[in-house]
Scaffold this active site. Sequence first.
Site, short mmCIF file in Angstrom:
data_model
loop_
_atom_site.label_atom_id
_atom_site.label_comp_id
_atom_site.label_asym_id
_atom_site.label_seq_id
_atom_site.Cartn_x
_atom_site.Cartn_y
_atom_site.Cartn_z
N LYS A 51 0.64 -1.19 0.11
CA LYS A 51 -0.14 0.18 -0.06
C LYS A 51 0.72 1.18 0.11
O LYS A 51 0.25 2.37 -0.49
CB LYS A 51 -0.82 0.08 1.32
CG LYS A 51 -2.00 -0.85 1.09
CD LYS A 51 -3.03 -0.66 0.22
CE LYS A 51 -4.44 -1.22 0.40
NZ LYS A 51 -5.64 -0.93 -0.56
N SER A 325 1.50 -9.78 -0.56
CA SER A 325 1.09 -8.32 -0.43
C SER A 325 1.55 -7.47 0.71
O SER A 325 1.63 -6.45 1.04
CB SER A 325 -0.44 -8.09 -0.99
OG SER A 325 -1.24 -9.03 -0.11
#
Length: 339
Positions: A51, A325
């Site tokens: 992110k 991720s």
Amino acid sequence: MQLVSLDDIRTAADRVRGQVLRTPLLPAPWADTDRPLWLKPESLQAIGAFKLRGAVNALAALDERAGAQGGAAGQGGAAGQGVDGQGVAARPSVVAYSSGNHAQAVACAAQRLGVAAHIVMPENTPQVKVEGTRMYGAEVVLVPVGERESAAYRLVDELGAVLVPPFDHPDIIAGQGTAGLEIGDDLPDVELVLVPISGGGLASGVGTAVKALCPNATVVGVEPELAADAADSLRAGQVVEWPVEDRVRTIADGLRSQPSELTFAHLQAVVDGIVTVTEDEIRDAMRVLATRSRLIAEPSGAVPLAAYLHRSGELPRGRTVVVVSGGNVDRAMLADVLG
């Protein structure tokens, strides 16, 4: 609807260079010989997740626009920029809503720019992510599950701030796409990329970059069975909403969002399909990452590997990249998973 392009992602790469880690592709020698595997460990980013790419790009782009416009109004739901006593565009505070990783990313990027950040998070967010967000100086606002978006918009109005959404913005998608740019540069003959899907920003960006650089590659999204709204949506050809009480059942807390119209349009264009995995398969993938590749992954980050391990019959064979991720896992959960 205009989709993010490879040029947009290259511009984002210029913005985030030096601000985010260019994560390596780690070979997995324990993988099947006919399905060579590389791991893209976004868990190694400073905030423990991919992110940071989108947040840094979005805030840098906002800063550029503020300087170029000399205080003109921002874009995409952003409030107007102020001007200080010397006529210089003032940096507005920012607001974000997130279950954790986007929260930490915006807080980190804002701290680097000297911008005040207000982050709205669900009350059931793992404490490790709440603490990580506060560590970067952001004000955390905890709200009931399902109210984070509305609470964030109220803060935007009250503070005259700029909203930095977790996925529903071209700058966020382009920033996340820099991970795909790196995959294409490092393994141009990749045949399969497995990427988690929640709101769809990562899959949209990675898919756009990989399809442009490696047109013969297959891009497959992976979701938990308990939050498979994107899979339903692709089958239906339109966004299918799942009740929040259904989506929160999965341990993959980072995959409980739903695609927006913008990200869904990207998914339709650049994702070849979606497979789903069970909660036990997610836990198994976390164990494999920890014990065989020495990587700590949160449930959401382990979801793509779960597909590689347990859904091989649904996937093409060949050189595979799994995007890990994130690694912001609650200690108690990790201890339970590793047993």
